[in-house]
Design a protein around this motif. Structure first.
Motif, PDB file in Angstrom:
ATOM      1  N   PHE A 114       3.396   0.492   2.751  1.00  0.00           N
ATOM      2  CA  PHE A 114       3.052  -0.668   3.853  1.00  0.00           C
ATOM      3  C   PHE A 114       3.108  -1.941   3.272  1.00  0.00           C
ATOM      4  N   ASP A 115       3.877  -2.694   3.618  1.00  0.00           N
ATOM      5  CA  ASP A 115       3.787  -4.230   3.356  1.00  0.00           C
ATOM      6  C   ASP A 115       2.520  -4.792   2.936  1.00  0.00           C
ATOM      7  N   TYR A 116       1.988  -4.693   4.276  1.00  0.00           N
ATOM      8  CA  TYR A 116       0.301  -5.139   4.282  1.00  0.00           C
ATOM      9  C   TYR A 116      -0.548  -4.299   5.031  1.00  0.00           C
ATOM     10  N   VAL A 117      -1.665  -4.171   4.526  1.00  0.00           N
ATOM     11  CA  VAL A 117      -2.703  -3.857   5.734  1.00  0.00           C
ATOM     12  C   VAL A 117      -3.985  -4.486   5.618  1.00  0.00           C
ATOM     13  N   VAL A 177       0.825  -1.361  -0.035  1.00  0.00           N
ATOM     14  CA  VAL A 177      -0.082   0.039  -0.032  1.00  0.00           C
ATOM     15  C   VAL A 177       0.897   1.446  -0.128  1.00  0.00           C
ATOM     16  N   LEU A 178       0.807   1.817  -0.829  1.00  0.00           N
ATOM     17  CA  LEU A 178       1.308   3.065  -1.199  1.00  0.00           C
ATOM     18  C   LEU A 178       0.421   4.461  -0.643  1.00  0.00           C
ATOM     19  N   VAL A 179       1.280   5.285   0.108  1.00  0.00           N
ATOM     20  CA  VAL A 179       0.373   6.236   0.728  1.00  0.00           C
ATOM     21  C   VAL A 179       1.111   7.616   0.443  1.00  0.00           C
ATOM     22  N   HIS A 180       0.681   8.640  -0.252  1.00  0.00           N
ATOM     23  CA  HIS A 180       1.332   9.836  -0.827  1.00  0.00           C
ATOM     24  C   HIS A 180       0.746  10.979  -0.096  1.00  0.00           C
ATOM     25  N   GLY A 181       1.723  11.943   0.253  1.00  0.00           N
ATOM     26  CA  GLY A 181       1.263  13.272   0.938  1.00  0.00           C
ATOM     27  C   GLY A 181       1.983  14.311   0.422  1.00  0.00           C
TER      28      GLY A 181
END
Length: 101
Positions: free
Chosen positions: A67-70, A47-51
């Protein structure tokens, strides 16, 4: 993914929501902590989170965290680290992608 998930939720995509957490005492001015929640019954991987932070002239800086896993029906927390201070700037954070595990 469990066998139960594979048979019952194969077509249900992860449902990811990102929210900024309240700054902790002593937290550096260039960091923002956040929580990502997966409310679906399917796990998301990579999971890629962008800010990004903006001022009146546009985007000042971007940062990302992976994140490797959610897992299904769970949450995880992390931080984005910018080079400049966040205070006084507009901040946006969102999930931009994931992979099926």
């Amino acid at each position: 993914m469990t066998a139960y998930e594979a048979f019952t939720n194969a077509d249900t995509p992860p449902q990811l929501a990102v929210a900024r957490l309240v700054a902790a005492p002593g937290q550096p001015e260039n960091q923002v902590r956040f929580e990502i929640v997966n409310s679906a019954d399917t796990t998301a991987a990579g999971v890629l989170v962008h800010g990004e932070i903006r001022n009146e002239n546009g985007v000042v800086e971007t940062a990302e965290a992976t994140f490797d896993y959610v897992p299904a029906q769970s949450k995880a927390a992390g931080a984005l680290i910018f080079l400049s201070a966040i205070k006084g700037k507009e901040l946006t954070i969102h999930a931009v992608g994931y992979a099926d595990p």
